[in-house]
Write an enzyme that holds these catalytic residues in place. Structure first.
Site: not given
Ligand code: F6P
Length: 363
Positions: A115, A136, A138, A286
């Site tokens: 993003g 990230t 992810d 995180r």
């Protein structure tokens, strides 16, 4: 090259400070000034920044989070403003470009996921010189084997799985651990392998509860009266939809997933009679300090980013290919998501060691 800007955008992750430290130290050695924008692209729009010198980065290598702050909702092209008690959205990208010009920045290092880097790419089209650093938990960013932050998240999820094993075994329960990852199942798959999960559910391989239940009964027949399931937040049943938790207006990626774990636990309790519990690991993945692996990877990316800036490699992202740090165009990194290949080696490995994906051929 005299002055570079840097920002940390999107969801935070362990290792952001390690990248900043490496950038500042490397830049300082080359006589470059560094300006750090606060809260991702928000700081560029609002002209909020701090000069970063070696003094600002003392002791931050091991710290989680980011000393600059981050944001995964402030999109300069669709910026949320409060006016006379009303919320409006405006394109403030030209204001951001003007701020960077006024500061005399020779380039902007953008530390972010898809993003944030997509946003950076739009600034490239406006003439801003961008260098990307892949971040990230992810690990879904194309063009790099690994993003920093991912391995620390795997450690956290693996630790959770280990802890769930002992309580699941004591109470003869099914434990469902829901992990993050958006539309990619990397965290669930790799933590599932590392943490000895019995079932791994990922967005790339739709599941059925019947096949998951089959696995639980097979284990019971072997005297294993408990089971551990790890489900990616983006996992979905065959022919069904992902579970959306909320929509964040103005965010470059507005959909927030969450809730599939609860549905799975409820469904299994009804189908199998096994008492089931769900644990949503959430933002624990995180937080906290980066693992040694991520400290090293983040430092390598930070050093590479400054070298790339000095060499004029604008529009490129630092990338890990195998064991080497190299560069790829940002355009390639944001072109598509890097998801788990359903027939890839990692899935096959998991299946060979007895993990069910709750799907035909892989149950
Ligand atoms: O992209 C990182 C990530 O942690 C995803 O895994 C998760 O879906 C999302 O961000 C959560 O976002 P937020 O912090 O806005 O809840």
């Amino acid at each position: 090259m005299k002055r570079i800007g840097v920002l940390t955008g999107g969801g935070d992750c362990p290792g952001l400070n390690a990248v900043l430290r490496a950038i500042v130290k490397t830049a300082h050695d080359s006589g470059l000034e560094v300006i750090g924008f606060k809260d991702g692209f928000r700081g560029v729009v609002m002209n909020e920044y701090i000069p970063l010198t070696p003094k600002e980065v003392v002791g931050i290598l091991v710290k989680g989070g980011t000393i600059l702050g981050s944001s995964n909702r402030d999109n300069p092209y669709h910026f949320c403003l409060e006016q006379k008690g009303e919320t409006i959205y405006a394109d403030l990208s030209d204001q951001a470009v003007a701020n960077m010009e006024r500061l005399g920045l020779d380039c902007l290092i953008v530390i972010g996921g898809d993003g944030t880097l997509a946003c950076a790419y739009d600034f490239m089209k406006k003439g801003v010189k961008i260098i990307g650093v892949p971040k990230t938990i992810d690990n879904d960013l194309n063009g790099t084997d690994l993003t920093f932050g991912f391995m620390t998240a795997i450690d956290t999820a693996t630790d959770a799985l280990e802890k769930l094993h002992t309580t699941a075994e004591s109470h003869h329960r099914v434990m469902v651990l829901e992990v993050m990852g958006r539309n990619a199942g990397w965290i669930a798959l790799q933590a599932g392998i590392a943490g000895g999960a019995d079932v791994v559910l990922i967005p790339e391989i739709p599941f059925t509860l019947e096949r998951v239940a089959k696995k639980i009964f097979e284990r019971k027949k072997r005297g294993r009266n408990f089971s551990i399931i790890i489900a990616a937040e983006g996992a979905k049943p065959e022919g069904g939809q992902q579970v959306v938790k909320r929509i964040v207006e103005g965010s470059p990626e507005p959909i927030r997933l969450g809730g599939i774990g609860e549905k799975i636990a409820q469904g299994l309790e009804e189908n199998t009679g096994f008492e089931s519990r769900v644990i949503v690991l959430g933002h624990l993945q995180r937080g906290g300090k980066p693992s040694a692996f991520d400290r090293i990877l983040a430092s390598r990316y930070g050093v590479a980013a400054v070298r790339m800036a000095s060499q004029g490699l604008f529009g490129m992202m630092a990338s890990l290919q195998g064991t080497e740090i190299t560069t790829v165009p940002i355009e390639v990194a944001i072109k598509e998501l890097k998801t788990v290949p359903p027939d890839g080696e990692m899935v096959q490995t998991a299946h060979s060691i007895g993990i069910s994906f709750g799907a035909e051929h892989r149950s």
